[in-house]
Design an enzyme around this catalytic site. Structure first.
Site, PDB file in Angstrom:
ATOM      1  N   HIS A 141       0.817  -1.216   0.000  1.00 38.71           N
ATOM      2  CA  HIS A 141       0.000   0.000   0.000  1.00 38.71           C
ATOM      3  C   HIS A 141       0.848   1.262   0.000  1.00 38.71           C
ATOM      4  O   HIS A 141       0.357   2.348   0.291  1.00 38.71           O
ATOM      5  CB  HIS A 141      -0.971  -0.022   1.192  1.00 38.71           C
ATOM      6  CG  HIS A 141      -1.957  -1.173   1.112  1.00 38.71           C
ATOM      7  ND1 HIS A 141      -2.655  -1.638   2.203  1.00 38.71           N
ATOM      8  CD2 HIS A 141      -2.343  -1.943   0.067  1.00 38.71           C
ATOM      9  CE1 HIS A 141      -3.431  -2.657   1.824  1.00 38.71           C
ATOM     10  NE2 HIS A 141      -3.256  -2.866   0.543  1.00 38.71           N
ATOM     11  N   CYS A 143       6.104  11.791 -13.532  1.00 40.89           N
ATOM     12  CA  CYS A 143       7.405  11.181 -13.856  1.00 40.89           C
ATOM     13  C   CYS A 143       7.816  10.122 -12.831  1.00 40.89           C
ATOM     14  O   CYS A 143       8.824   9.456 -13.016  1.00 40.89           O
ATOM     15  CB  CYS A 143       8.491  12.251 -13.992  1.00 40.89           C
ATOM     16  SG  CYS A 143       9.031  12.977 -12.425  1.00 40.89           S
TER      17      CYS A 143
END
Ligand SMILES: [Zn+2]
Length: 257
Positions: free
Chosen positions: A124, A135
């Protein structure tokens, strides 16, 4: 009591004889470091509405709400220190017994305790990094939180992309490479252990089951019931606080190994 029927003795024997352990950890491992269980009765979701990933990407208002929520927890996350469970997992790696650690926790404490990146899957994500959604460059959260604290404007990357704490948001898919690594380890493990997880959040909770269905022992250590308690795949479970139960058993297994 005959040690054959003593689950703690049996667990120590499993630890001693195993060479490729898959460990799965949940919120119960973090509470020993003062990180509250955000799904629990005192959890943040009783006070706030979660920001869904699509909304974060679409709406400045949602980005402000998300950064405000993350800012609220930042000092606790930054100050949290690994506890004896994190250390015990790192000890198992140093002993050459850890195949992979898969965690649901977002506090980054397994990494801080010394579990190496190639042995760690943070399913997670982690609060200890910020990631650009364009990016994917990752950076230290502190300057971004400081900027948000002062300006109330959600920070952006040099490339123009939105920066977000590197946790998986509601409505955001898990990283496919992480699931692949977890599945490969589940197929190769010789012991699987679930620590401090209610084993109720999927697909994460399916990972220990995949390993158990390959025929290896599956031990659950948790305080309170879990979603796997009644499954035949569970070899046995130890009931109680994982911070009290797990570290001494690892010590016992490694000291006389
Ligand atoms: Zn960027």
């Amino acid at each position: 009591m005959d040690s054959e029927f003593n689950p703690r003795e049996r667990f120590i024997r499993f630890l001693r004889t195993s060479q490729r352990i898959l460990i799965f950890t949940g919120a119960g491992v973090s509470t020993g470091s003062g990180i509250p269980d955000f799904r629990g009765p005192q959890g943040v979701w009783t006070r706030r509405q979660p920001v869904y990933y699509d909304d974060f990407m679409r709406s400045e208002e949602a980005r402000i709400e998300h950064w405000d929520y993350k800012l609220e927890g930042w000092s606790a996350f930054r100050q949290a220190r690994p506890n004896a469970v994190h250390e015990a997992v790192a000890d198992l790696e140093r002993a050459g017994k850890l195949l992979l650690l898969v965690t649901q926790n977002i506090d980054g404490l397994h990494a801080r305790a010394g579990t190496s990146p190639e042995r760690l899957v943070e399913l997670h994500g982690t609060n200890l990094l910020v990631e650009c959604q364009a990016c994917h460059r990752r950076s230290d959260p502190e300057p971004h939180f400081e900027s948000f604290r002062q300006t109330r404007r959600p920070p952006c990357c040099e490339c123009g992309g939105f920066l977000k704490p590197a946790t998986i948001s509601f409505g955001q898919t898990l990283v496919p490479g992480d699931l692949d690594r977890a599945s490969e380890a589940a197929a190769a493990a010789d012991l699987v252990i679930a620590l401090g997880s209610s084993l109720s959040v999927y697909p994460a909770a399916s990972i220990p089951l995949v390993a158990a269905r390959c025929g290896v022992p599956y031990v659950v250590i948790n305080r309170g019931p879990t979603g796997h308690d009644d499954l035949p795949e569970v070899t046995f479970r130890l009931e109680g606080d994982v911070t009290e139960l797990f570290p001494p058993l690892v010590r016992a297994a490694l000291v006389d190994a």
